[in-house]
Design an enzyme around this catalytic site. Structure first.
Site, PDB file in Angstrom:
ATOM      1  N   HIS A 163      -3.568  -5.934   1.261  1.00  0.00           N
ATOM      2  CA  HIS A 163      -3.217  -6.242   2.583  1.00  0.00           C
ATOM      3  C   HIS A 163      -3.774  -7.409   2.802  1.00  0.00           C
ATOM      4  CE1 HIS A 163      -2.157  -2.040   4.044  1.00  0.00           C
ATOM      5  NE2 HIS A 163      -2.969  -1.726   3.116  1.00  0.00           N
TER       6      HIS A 163
ATOM      7  N   CYS B 234       0.896  -1.092   0.094  1.00  0.00           N
ATOM      8  CA  CYS B 234       0.007  -0.082  -0.040  1.00  0.00           C
ATOM      9  C   CYS B 234       0.981   1.291   0.018  1.00  0.00           C
ATOM     10  CB  CYS B 234      -1.087   0.027   1.153  1.00  0.00           C
ATOM     11  SG  CYS B 234      -2.084   1.106   0.920  1.00  0.00           S
TER      12      CYS B 234
END
Length: 483
Positions: free
Chosen positions: A425, A330
């Site tokens: 994630h 991310c």
């Protein structure tokens, strides 16, 4: 008609979240249907919900404990710190605005109707709503317009149980002091208390319990001994994560100022052949690290500047020259690129900054936040993965052609040599992928069954509470939800 009870703390980090999770599992095991609820949370460790929003990671764990899918009503207000004085305000799972703390102090009361609506919707779907407060009700300077503790309890007519943390010392002062500073109407709303994190012979605190009961008029629901397996549950605060020294394979994780969604570390911390080092500001990235994992960030551009200020950019380049491996997730993925473009000033002043330059990609910050539960596969092995995306910005460039993952038929992420980045994630929760990933890095592991381990820990926590906490007394104190 559903009943509700609220767990508040005599301070932050007294174990409210864990106790609510344990109570949820214990009550479900008794045959009740349960929903967790936290009116307002402040955390950058968020979870994507089944209804397309985001809530605090702790509420997602509590939902898992209650064996229900996490939904936005479980945490209707989520504050995600962006600077030392301001945060993004997420309402029912969606970004509403960004505010400085002083502005939010005047604004929060207007959110109470939405908080109560979420609470009542949950109450319509279960037997018991377990409500968790935030911080401490003793912060009476924040009482005006409060929606997180006594302000909510008053508006929803919910009784309160106060938790004290004896591990910090001064627990009698914590509980009795809370009683002393609260206004009478709030004091009367607290019906009982419990003491958490006791080490040693619990009977040694019998006199302490008597003193608290005599000075407050509140009943005791018990003294909870230290629960040693608490570290096996996902942490809500990065400060709760401690380095592990389980094996010779070392993963170094720089602790960014606005680190976010660090639940990626949970499966790694549990592996007995992996050591995880959280690298603090002012310390170099260790030269003997096998993998440097750059985690997510709530403020990527500011954390990139922080990364450079520590000299970590130099350490990272040296690590790559030595043949070391790097994974950016991310915000960490965005940092690894050539440039970050924020022409709209979504993270502050409009700016364009040079990235670390280890991936040939460019990220453009865009106002739409991507919130999505994702199923995909690891391209090299074909192994299935599942995770979630929670970010602003779109990343593209030459190295996206070398993406390590595929989601929904599209490549996800980018790679160049030993440097890999992605937006996904939660990928390490997939046991077989975790094994394959580290096998490529030269480590043979027999992966623990991560999700099964969390489930077992929740069951052990429930049993711990059944033994040491007066759950029957708690149920007797719960009151019907007013509709």
């Amino acid at each position: 008609m559903a009943k509700a009870i609220m767990i508040q703390g005599a301070g932050s980090n007294v174990g409210k979240s864990m106790i609510v999770a344990g109570l949820a599992r214990a009550l479900v095991n008794r045959g009740y249907s349960v929903c967790p609820f936290k009116p307002q949370n402040m955390s950058n460790n968020a979870a994507v919900t089944s209804d397309g929003g985001e809530i605090g990671r702790a509420q997602a764990l509590q939902a898992m404990a209650a064996r229900v899918a996490p939904i936005v009503d479980m945490n209707p207000i989520l504050l995600k710190p962006e600077t030392d004085v301001g945060a993004q305000v997420v309402v029912r799972g969606q970004r509403r605005c960004s505010m400085k703390a002083k502005e939010y102090g005047a604004f929060k009361e207007s959110l109470l109707p939405e908080v109560l609506s979420s609470f009542k919707r949950l109450a319509g779907s279960c037997d018991i709503v377990l409500v968790e407060g935030a911080g401490s009700p003793a912060e009476i300077n924040l009482r005006a317009g409060d929606i997180a503790n006594m302000g909510f309890a008053e508006a929803a007519s919910v009784p309160v149980v106060l938790i004290g943390d004896i591990d910090r010392g001064g627990v009698i002062a914590q509980v009795v002091g809370t009683h002393a500073v609260l206004p009478e109407e709030d004091r009367q709303r607290i019906k009982a208390f419990a003491i958490n994190k006791f080490r040693g012979d619990v009977s040694l605190f019998d006199e302490g319990l008597t003193e608290i009961c005599n000075r407050t008029g509140w009943r005791s629901l018990g003294v909870l001994p230290w629960f040693p397996d608490a570290g096996m549950l996902p942490a809500e605060d990065i400060m709760d994560i401690r380095a592990t020294h389980h094996g010779t394979f070392k993963i170094a994780v720089p602790r960014l100022n606005r680190i976010a969604n660090f639940d990626d570390l949970d499966p790694l911390l549990a592996e007995d052949t992996i050591s995880v080092e959280i690298v603090e500001s002012g310390c170099p990235l260790p030269g003997d690290a096998n993998l440097i994992l750059i985690p997510g960030s709530k403020s990527t551009i500011a954390d990139l500047a922080h990364f450079r200020a520590q000299g970590w950019d130099i350490d990272l380049a040296a690590h790559i020259r030595r043949g070391g491996h790097v994974l950016g997730i991310c915000g960490g993925y965005q940092m690894l690129g050539k440039e970050l473009i924020d022409d709209m000033g979504l993270e502050g002043t409009p700016t364009r900054v040079k990235g670390l330059g280890h991936l040939d990609v460019i990220t453009k910050m865009l106002p739409e936040k991507r919130l999505e539960l994702s199923n995909g596969r690891h391209i090299e092995t074909g192994l299935s993965i599942k995770g979630y995306e929670i970010h602003i910005g779109e990343t593209d460039g030459k190295d996206c052609a070398n993406a390590a993952f595929e989601v929904g038929g599209r490549p996800e992420g980018a790679a160049s040599g030993n440097v890999v980045g992605c937006y996904l994630h939660g990928i390490f929760a997939a046991d077989e992928f975790r094994r394959a990933f580290f096998a490529k890095l030269g480590l043979d592991i027999k992966p623990r069954q991560h999700e099964a381990q969390v489930e077992e820990t929740l069951d052990a926590l429930a049993a711990h509470l059944e033994q040491h906490f007066d759950i029957d007394g708690l149920l007797a104190l719960a009151e019907p939800v007013e509709t």
